[in-house]
Motif scaffolding. Structure first.
Motif, PDB file in Angstrom:
ATOM      1  N   CYS A  63     -93.803  -0.684  72.517  1.00 21.23           N
ATOM      2  CA  CYS A  63     -94.642  -0.778  71.333  1.00 21.23           C
ATOM      3  C   CYS A  63     -94.587  -2.177  70.748  1.00 21.23           C
ATOM      4  O   CYS A  63     -93.532  -2.844  70.823  1.00 21.23           O
ATOM      5  N   ALA A  64     -95.689  -2.615  70.201  1.00 20.73           N
ATOM      6  CA  ALA A  64     -95.771  -3.909  69.538  1.00 20.73           C
ATOM      7  C   ALA A  64     -96.399  -3.706  68.165  1.00 20.73           C
ATOM      8  O   ALA A  64     -97.311  -2.888  68.009  1.00 20.73           O
ATOM      9  N   TYR A  65     -95.903  -4.424  67.194  1.00 22.60           N
ATOM     10  CA  TYR A  65     -96.422  -4.271  65.838  1.00 22.60           C
ATOM     11  C   TYR A  65     -96.844  -5.623  65.289  1.00 22.60           C
ATOM     12  O   TYR A  65     -96.468  -6.681  65.793  1.00 22.60           O
ATOM     13  N   GLU A  66     -97.643  -5.571  64.241  1.00 21.96           N
ATOM     14  CA  GLU A  66     -98.188  -6.799  63.660  1.00 21.96           C
ATOM     15  C   GLU A  66     -97.617  -7.105  62.276  1.00 21.96           C
ATOM     16  O   GLU A  66     -97.427  -8.268  61.927  1.00 21.96           O
ATOM     17  N   ASN A  67     -97.356  -6.060  61.510  1.00 21.92           N
ATOM     18  CA  ASN A  67     -96.947  -6.255  60.117  1.00 21.92           C
ATOM     19  C   ASN A  67     -95.446  -6.541  60.038  1.00 21.92           C
ATOM     20  O   ASN A  67     -94.625  -5.667  60.293  1.00 21.92           O
ATOM     21  N   THR A  68     -95.083  -7.756  59.670  1.00 21.81           N
ATOM     22  CA  THR A  68     -93.670  -8.121  59.625  1.00 21.81           C
ATOM     23  C   THR A  68     -92.925  -7.473  58.459  1.00 21.81           C
ATOM     24  O   THR A  68     -91.701  -7.581  58.366  1.00 21.81           O
ATOM     25  N   ALA A  69     -93.643  -6.780  57.594  1.00 24.80           N
ATOM     26  CA  ALA A  69     -92.986  -6.076  56.491  1.00 24.80           C
ATOM     27  C   ALA A  69     -92.418  -4.720  56.923  1.00 24.80           C
ATOM     28  O   ALA A  69     -91.621  -4.121  56.200  1.00 24.80           O
ATOM     29  N   PHE A  70     -92.795  -4.256  58.097  1.00 28.13           N
ATOM     30  CA  PHE A  70     -92.235  -2.993  58.598  1.00 28.13           C
ATOM     31  C   PHE A  70     -90.719  -3.119  58.691  1.00 28.13           C
ATOM     32  O   PHE A  70     -90.191  -4.119  59.196  1.00 28.13           O
ATOM     33  N   ASP A  71     -90.007  -2.103  58.218  1.00 24.44           N
ATOM     34  CA  ASP A  71     -88.544  -2.164  58.258  1.00 24.44           C
ATOM     35  C   ASP A  71     -87.896  -0.860  58.744  1.00 24.44           C
ATOM     36  O   ASP A  71     -86.706  -0.641  58.559  1.00 24.44           O
ATOM     37  N   TYR A  72     -88.689  -0.022  59.362  1.00 21.98           N
ATOM     38  CA  TYR A  72     -88.148   1.229  59.882  1.00 21.98           C
ATOM     39  C   TYR A  72     -89.015   1.626  61.064  1.00 21.98           C
ATOM     40  O   TYR A  72     -90.249   1.663  60.952  1.00 21.98           O
ATOM     41  N   PHE A  73     -88.373   1.905  62.207  1.00 21.43           N
ATOM     42  CA  PHE A  73     -89.110   2.129  63.449  1.00 21.43           C
ATOM     43  C   PHE A  73     -88.582   3.396  64.124  1.00 21.43           C
ATOM     44  O   PHE A  73     -87.624   3.362  64.880  1.00 21.43           O
TER      45      PHE A  73
END
Lengths: 115, 113
Positions: free
Chosen positions: B23-33
């Protein structure tokens, strides 16, 4: 099970009719969420609630409204159902401890078909 | 715009093999995966989760690897079993913002005996 009941589990209705889906929890959790699941899109957030009478929009809220008059129940309403709202709808709940939210737990879904 | 991209869409692995989902994400504010596992007719069930201050987390046969600089994370299922056949979803959220989950598109895993 996380104490989440969705009703009905299956529903077939016609375009233009109102539809209400119910999510009931026995965990006394603060947060409740409605998602829809469609092939290739995963689950997408429709609306969520962070307390009684406190709700906010999610990613795909157009055509949907919600209400939460008591902690245990979160209702999702399609005011005038359209065929694009045919989907599987999932309710989720999450607790809150201090500054840390607990993981979300999901119900088993409502399969809604709009003809 | 899909903020969490998941690949592959489907995966076939032999019993005992390793399943890898990325998985790849864009929003660097994400803090739980978190990763969720879903069987037909059931809701997603939390499998394992990681925070961005940790590069790897292992629970039994399931391991999450996290690369913050690349904004990527992956699920490894070791010694895959037929009972692992399910759809897997990665997700991301911002804990301070109501923990609203943004999901990847899902990977259907089939483990052949």
């Amino acid at each position: 099970d996380a104490g989440i009941t969705q009703s009905p589990r299956h529903k077939v209705t016609e375009t233009g009719t109102p539809v209400t889906l119910r999510c009931h929890q026995t965990e006394n959790h603060r947060y409740m969420y409605w998602y829809r699941q469609d092939p290739g899109h995963g689950l997408r957030l429709i609306h969520y609630s962070y307390g009684v009478k406190d709700t906010d929009k999610g990613e795909v809220s157009d055509g949907y409204s919600v209400s939460r008059s008591k902690t245990e129940d979160f209702l999702l309403t399609l005011e005038s159902a359209t065929s694009s709202q045919t989907s599987v709808y999932f309710c989720a709940i999450s607790g809150h401890t201090g500054e840390s939210n607990q993981p979300q737990h999901f119900g088993d879904g409502t399969r809604l078909s709009i003809l | 715009q899909q903020q969490v991209k998941q690949s592959p869409q489907s995966l076939i692995v032999q019993k005992g093999g390793i399943s890898i989902i990325n998985c790849a994400y864009e929003n660097t504010a994400f803090d739980y995966f978190p990763w969720y596992q879903q069987f037909p007719g059931k809701g997603p069930a939390l499998l394992i989760a990681i925070r961005p201050d940790v590069s790897e987390k292992k629970e039994g046969r399931f391991t999450i690897s996290f690369n913050k600089s690349a904004k990527q994370f992956s699920l490894h299922i070791m010694d895959s079993q037929p009972g692992d056949s399910a759809t897997y979803f990665c997700a991301a959220s911002i804990k301070a913002a109501g923990n609203k989950l943004t999901f990847g598109g899902g990977t259907r895993v089939l483990v052949k005996p």
